[in-house]
Design a protein around this motif. Sequence first.
Motif, short mmCIF file in Angstrom:
data_model
loop_
_atom_site.label_atom_id
_atom_site.label_comp_id
_atom_site.label_asym_id
_atom_site.label_seq_id
_atom_site.Cartn_x
_atom_site.Cartn_y
_atom_site.Cartn_z
N UNK A 7 61.54 25.67 -11.49
CA UNK A 7 62.67 26.25 -12.22
C UNK A 7 62.22 26.99 -13.47
N UNK A 8 61.26 27.89 -13.29
CA UNK A 8 60.70 28.61 -14.43
C UNK A 8 61.52 29.87 -14.74
N UNK A 9 61.90 29.98 -16.00
CA UNK A 9 62.48 31.22 -16.51
C UNK A 9 61.52 31.78 -17.54
N UNK A 10 61.31 33.09 -17.52
CA UNK A 10 60.45 33.70 -18.53
C UNK A 10 61.25 34.76 -19.28
N UNK A 11 61.21 34.65 -20.59
CA UNK A 11 61.89 35.62 -21.46
C UNK A 11 60.88 36.41 -22.26
N UNK A 48 62.02 36.79 -15.59
CA UNK A 48 61.87 36.05 -14.34
C UNK A 48 62.83 34.87 -14.36
N UNK A 49 63.55 34.68 -13.27
CA UNK A 49 64.60 33.66 -13.27
C UNK A 49 64.40 32.66 -12.13
N UNK A 50 64.43 31.38 -12.50
CA UNK A 50 64.52 30.30 -11.51
C UNK A 50 63.40 30.26 -10.49
N UNK A 51 62.17 30.35 -10.96
CA UNK A 51 61.05 30.39 -10.02
C UNK A 51 60.61 28.97 -9.62
N UNK A 52 60.61 28.73 -8.32
CA UNK A 52 59.98 27.52 -7.75
C UNK A 52 58.88 28.02 -6.82
N UNK A 53 57.64 27.63 -7.08
CA UNK A 53 56.57 28.12 -6.21
C UNK A 53 55.36 27.19 -6.30
N UNK A 54 54.77 26.90 -5.14
CA UNK A 54 53.54 26.11 -5.09
C UNK A 54 52.38 27.02 -4.72
N UNK A 58 62.07 35.20 -7.23
CA UNK A 58 61.30 35.03 -6.00
C UNK A 58 62.26 34.99 -4.81
N UNK A 59 62.05 35.86 -3.85
CA UNK A 59 62.92 35.87 -2.67
C UNK A 59 62.47 34.80 -1.69
#
Length: 268
Positions: free
Chosen positions: A19-23, A30-36, A241-242
Amino acid sequence: MVYGQQTASQTETVLKAENVNVYYGNFLALKGIYLDIPKNKVTAFIGPSGCGKSTLLRCYNRLNDLIPIFRLEGLITYHNNDLYAKDIDPVQVRRRIGMVFQRPNPFPKSIYENIAFGARINGYKGDMDELVERSLKQAALWDEVKDKLKQSGLALSGGQQQRLCIARAIALQPDVVLMDEPCSALDPISTLKVEELIHQLKENYTIVIVTHNMQQASRVADLTAFFNVTATEKGNRQGYLVECDRTEVIFQNPKQEATMEYVSGRFG
Ligand SMILES: Nc1ncnc2c1ncn2[C@@H]1O[C@H](COP(=O)(O)OP(=O)(O)OP(=O)(O)O)[C@@H](O)[C@H]1O
Ligand SMILES: [Mg+2]
């Protein structure tokens, strides 16, 4: 976002975004990133310009810390440790998580010193000649430069300079190598050399590569993450991320229509 079943369950996760947001200031890039990011695999980031690929890559080695208006919400872990915890030293992070940039950027020093310099300031106490040779061999450059190690790194061709930068990054014995469009300034032959190199490097390293070249992603990456941008009411362009999946799934049978449109060139 949709995640392929095979990825997370079968290999160790090195970097994990939750759940990464970058400002940048008030701008949510970048909004709501979940990624491994799995160990000893190549993960490619693809997507249109401005969707935040470089931003996320720079989050992984805390390079964005150098941008005063940067702010991160959510959690990024590195081997299950919070990468942004107060007691984490960003300099140590960058030693473990190396980076290769779009434009080859050798130091204005000899080929030898390009490798030795960083190793020395990072406290390397072993046999320097051996480290230089091993790193250049790993970067598939040794045979081309072994007779001219005292020459300037800047006198090499662009493709050789990029492999020198990769050698410099791996000389520090990192765990992860991040590459932001490492071939975009290279001719096709140098590009193929760097791609072959990436293929070999994943035996020992975890690699994340940003590329605008779809063929490159399909050639080198085990996994591919497709990012996109949406326009918000305020006219901002927000990246997200799509989907991330095995590369052949992303290119042949993605779950999202937008991914198919992008990888087949029917985009925008
Ligand atoms: N230092 C910065 N300060 C402010 N905004 C930034 C900064 N760096 C990036 N951005 C913004 O964040 C968004 C994502 O940029 P980023 O460079 O991560 O995109 P990208 O996907 O790598 O694009 P490209 O494919 O063109 O390299 C863009 O809207 C960009 O303008
Ligand atoms: Mg970029």
